[in-house]
Design a protein around this motif. Structure first.
Motif, PDB file in Angstrom:
ATOM      1  N   HIS A 273     -41.960 -16.301  25.332  1.00  0.00           N
ATOM      2  CA  HIS A 273     -40.593 -16.185  24.813  1.00  0.00           C
ATOM      3  C   HIS A 273     -40.464 -14.947  23.946  1.00  0.00           C
ATOM      4  O   HIS A 273     -41.450 -14.464  23.365  1.00  0.00           O
ATOM      5  N   TRP A 274     -39.223 -14.472  23.836  1.00  0.00           N
ATOM      6  CA  TRP A 274     -38.951 -13.448  22.836  1.00  0.00           C
ATOM      7  C   TRP A 274     -39.278 -13.999  21.440  1.00  0.00           C
ATOM      8  O   TRP A 274     -39.122 -15.185  21.182  1.00  0.00           O
ATOM      9  N   ASP A 328     -36.513 -16.850  27.354  1.00  0.00           N
ATOM     10  CA  ASP A 328     -37.665 -16.303  28.070  1.00  0.00           C
ATOM     11  C   ASP A 328     -37.528 -14.794  28.225  1.00  0.00           C
ATOM     12  O   ASP A 328     -36.432 -14.268  28.386  1.00  0.00           O
ATOM     13  N   MET A 329     -38.658 -14.115  28.216  1.00  0.00           N
ATOM     14  CA  MET A 329     -38.667 -12.663  28.296  1.00  0.00           C
ATOM     15  C   MET A 329     -38.325 -12.193  29.706  1.00  0.00           C
ATOM     16  O   MET A 329     -38.392 -12.951  30.672  1.00  0.00           O
ATOM     17  N   THR A 330     -38.006 -10.913  29.808  1.00  0.00           N
ATOM     18  CA  THR A 330     -37.760 -10.314  31.117  1.00  0.00           C
ATOM     19  C   THR A 330     -39.040 -10.255  31.930  1.00  0.00           C
ATOM     20  O   THR A 330     -39.054 -10.608  33.110  1.00  0.00           O
ATOM     21  N   PRO A 570     -42.390  -9.904  22.044  1.00  0.00           N
ATOM     22  CA  PRO A 570     -43.537  -8.992  22.148  1.00  0.00           C
ATOM     23  C   PRO A 570     -43.431  -7.966  23.279  1.00  0.00           C
ATOM     24  O   PRO A 570     -44.213  -7.026  23.333  1.00  0.00           O
ATOM     25  N   GLN A 571     -42.480  -8.138  24.197  1.00  0.00           N
ATOM     26  CA  GLN A 571     -42.297  -7.175  25.278  1.00  0.00           C
ATOM     27  C   GLN A 571     -41.558  -5.960  24.748  1.00  0.00           C
ATOM     28  O   GLN A 571     -40.469  -6.071  24.194  1.00  0.00           O
ATOM     29  N   PRO A 608     -47.733  -1.193  30.600  1.00  0.00           N
ATOM     30  CA  PRO A 608     -46.761  -2.030  29.888  1.00  0.00           C
ATOM     31  C   PRO A 608     -47.222  -2.381  28.481  1.00  0.00           C
ATOM     32  O   PRO A 608     -48.418  -2.375  28.183  1.00  0.00           O
ATOM     33  N   ILE A 609     -46.265  -2.695  27.629  1.00  0.00           N
ATOM     34  CA  ILE A 609     -46.536  -3.224  26.293  1.00  0.00           C
ATOM     35  C   ILE A 609     -45.900  -4.607  26.234  1.00  0.00           C
ATOM     36  O   ILE A 609     -44.680  -4.743  26.198  1.00  0.00           O
ATOM     37  N   LEU A 610     -46.729  -5.643  26.216  1.00  0.00           N
ATOM     38  CA  LEU A 610     -46.241  -7.020  26.274  1.00  0.00           C
ATOM     39  C   LEU A 610     -46.697  -7.868  25.094  1.00  0.00           C
ATOM     40  O   LEU A 610     -46.399  -9.065  25.047  1.00  0.00           O
TER      41      LEU A 610
END
Length: 619
Positions: A273-274, A328-330, A570-571, A608-610
């Motif tokens: 999740h964000w 929820d994140m992308t 965290p994305q 990517p940065i997740l």
């Protein structure tokens, strides 16, 4: 003559191949999965066609095969295909489900179909079309005429797409799931009797059979929830159960004291999740549990083997008491063996070493990755300029997205005051995120995740109050699935007074890339702003937009909505598939909601940065 002979020979070979496929049989009998009458262990991976660009389907399926798997499982997302009431799309791009299934067969994989109608999957509304909420007397996941009529229509449309792809017809589909994790819903909805719950789940299961599905059926629940979720005539499978003894005991209890035994959702990672830490599972944990299943003849399906991306507005949200919503994140990377961009991870390599045989193919080449020189943003347009060209809906009270016949995106609520008012502004019905302006000046950010529903406000004489509201994804799991309207869903209160009369509502669904050609530069700091730029490529490849200096919003590349970004993490990156880029000129549009500073460019990076959480200063 020679050409005709070759054509005839090819035709005969094709007929022979089809005939050979049609000889395949799959059954659940005598405590086993039987392929052509012989016991088989299913080594499957979950991978959703809608979360992968269609040109990459084959590559990702080849990655699965090279990991040593023999099947792919996929949900079918009802709302992905019924785009508006009675309008169906099973053919366009990523929506071509039949093509996905055929490609899986060409790559030597069986298919496990999970049609719901409810799927969860961290997907918008758990797969339900948002407009079901506008149907009179509709109760989602309940035994009522309106809902069952809708599910029957969906199953009928779906069956017409995949009926010839069942193994009984020479296709790769070996099993179909009835409902999804219904046992957990039964446990959460104690206000409904078990008898009534069962009446519903039995009805939708019967619909699957009535439309024509003829391969074996199964259900999928936590092992402690079989009483609510298991269905007569469907194999019960246990999600997330790592205790082999318990797994076999509970399946025996609900399946005539015999197997086969399967974990339909074996989690090698977890959802994210964000505003929350990105969950990580070490490769050795996944390998150890896989070995345990192999040693005990337990079939399994990795959920997810490859997560992909929640492009556009497809991500959903969870609900809990601490946070009214957990969007929820992308990225749906899921810490899966195959990364969001289709890369082999250390987890993948470790599992391949465990699962591969002499017949396992080599790992396909990695899709090229590029970085793009910093992209100049040559236009910045205040969202108010787009709003000015929209005819508003005017009502005494704020309307929900659904009342405005809008599914996703944003609604701009505007109210003119002829008398001054000050005090606490309360938006207890905010769904889900709002920025508040008085006479064009930003005064507050309100956010359902933090349960921040109020702020102090001062509205002077002859002033305008604007509230720009974002739908951050409908709840996809839990008892709150029937409380999923968006926008402002309760009265707006200032200083204890309900504010009514002449609310103007402007729909901004952002379902297409905004055309900014006719607009002049007007963007200012702390105003919702659309940015546009172009860039030229000599070669294409995957890349990642670096969003770390941005606030909150969405990005379009060449007309495709890549999804949401949010500085809180965290994305911190957005995945850009190279197949959506082109040699020559490319276009980018960013809608930045917070816009704390004017942006001049956007950067890309190669990885990517997740996992980078930030502190949100405005809560």
């Amino acid at each position: 003559m020679k050409k005709n002979y070759i054509t005839l020979l090819f035709s005969l070979l094709l007929v022979a191949s089809i005939a050979a496929q049609q000889k395949q049989t799959f059954a659940i009998r005598d405590g086993n999965f039987l392929l052509n009458g012989k016991p088989i262990q299913i080594h499957s991976g979950e991978m959703h066609y809608s979360r992968i660009p269609q040109p990459y389907w084959r590559h990702r399926l080849q990655m699965m095969k090279a990991m040593g798997l023999n099947a792919v499982a996929t949900y079918v997302f009802w709302n992905y295909h019924e785009t508006s009431p009675g309008v169906w799309d099973f053919k366009t791009g990523n929506k071509n489900l039949a093509e996905y299934i055929k490609t899986a067969q060409e790559e030597g994989l069986f298919v496990i179909l999970r049609p719901g109608p409810y799927v969860c999957a961290e997907w918008e509304f758990g797969g339900y079309p948002w407009f079901l909420q506008n149907v009179p007397n509709m109760v989602i996941r309940g035994h009522n005429e309106a809902y069952l009529a809708a599910t029957k229509a969906y199953f009928t449309e779906l069956y017409n797409q995949v009926k010839d792809l069942q193994i009984t017809k020479g296709g790769p589909i070996i099993m179909v799931q009835g409902e999804n994790e219904f046992g957990s819903y039964v446990a959460q909805r104690k206000d409904v009797s078990l008898e009534e719950h069962k009446k519903y789940s039995s009805a939708v299961f019967q619909q699957l059979k009535d439309v024509g599905f003829e391969v074996p059926f199964f259900t999928s629940d936590g092992s402690w929830l079989f009483e609510g979720g298991a269905l007569p005539g469907a194999l019960p499978t246990a999600n997330g159960e790592d205790d082999v003894v318990k797994l076999k005991a509970v399946v025996n209890q609900f399946n005539n004291n015999q197997g086969p035994y399967m974990v339909a959702e074996f989690y090698p990672g977890w959802l994210d999740h964000w505003a929350e830490p990105f969950p990580i599972q070490k490769p050795e944990q996944t390998v150890r549990q896989t070995q345990k299943y192999l040693d005990n003849q337990i079939s399994f399906n990795y959920y997810m083997v490859h997560g992909g991306t929640n492009f556009g507005f497809t991500s959903g949200a969870n609900y809990d008491k601490e946070h009214d919503i957990q969007p929820d994140m992308t990225s749906y990377d899921y810490d899966a063996p195959i990364s969001e961009a289709g890369w082999a991870t250390p987890k993948y390599n470790a599992l391949r070493e465990l699962l591969k045989t002499t017949e396992t193919p080599a790992i396909p080449p990695k899709i090229p990755v590029i970085t793009i020189p910093n992209i100049a943003l040559t236009k910045a347009v205040d969202l108010a300029d787009l709003k000015a060209k929209i005819n508003p809906v005017i009502e005494d009270n704020p309307q929900t997205f659904e009342q405005l016949n809008q599914g996703d995106g944003y609604v701009w609520y505007s109210k003119k005051f002829t008398q001054p008012i000050s005090g606490k502004l309360e938006l207890n019905g905010l769904r889900d995120y709002a920025i508040v302006y008085v006479n064009g000046k930003k005064v507050a950010e309100l956010n359902r995740y933090y349960k921040n529903y109020s702020c102090e406000i001062e509205v002077p004489f002859n002033a305008t109050l604007d509230i720009v509201v974002e739908n951050m994804g409908r709840i996809n799991y839990g008892s709150q699935i029937n409380a999923n309207t968006k926008g402002i869903i309760s009265p707006v209160i200032i200083n204890g007074q309900t504010i009514t009369g002449n609310w103007e509502m402007y729909s901004l669904p952002m379902n297409k890339e905004p055309d900014l050609a006719s607009y002049k530069n007007s963007g200012k700091a702390n105003r919702p702003t659309l940015y546009q730029g172009t860039f030229t490529l000599n070669k294409t490849g995957d890349t990642f937009l670096d969003m770390r200096v941005w606030g909150k919003g969405i990005v379009f590349i060449n007309g495709i909505n890549l999804g949401r970004y949010w500085s809180i993490g965290p994305q911190q990156t957005l995945y850009v598939p190279g197949c959506w880029l082109k040699k020559g000129k490319n276009n980018i549009v960013v809608f930045e909601q917070k816009n704390e500073t004017i942006q001049k460019e956007i950067k890309t990076i190669a990885t990517p940065i997740l996992e980078e959480l930030k502190t949100e200063t405005t809560q």
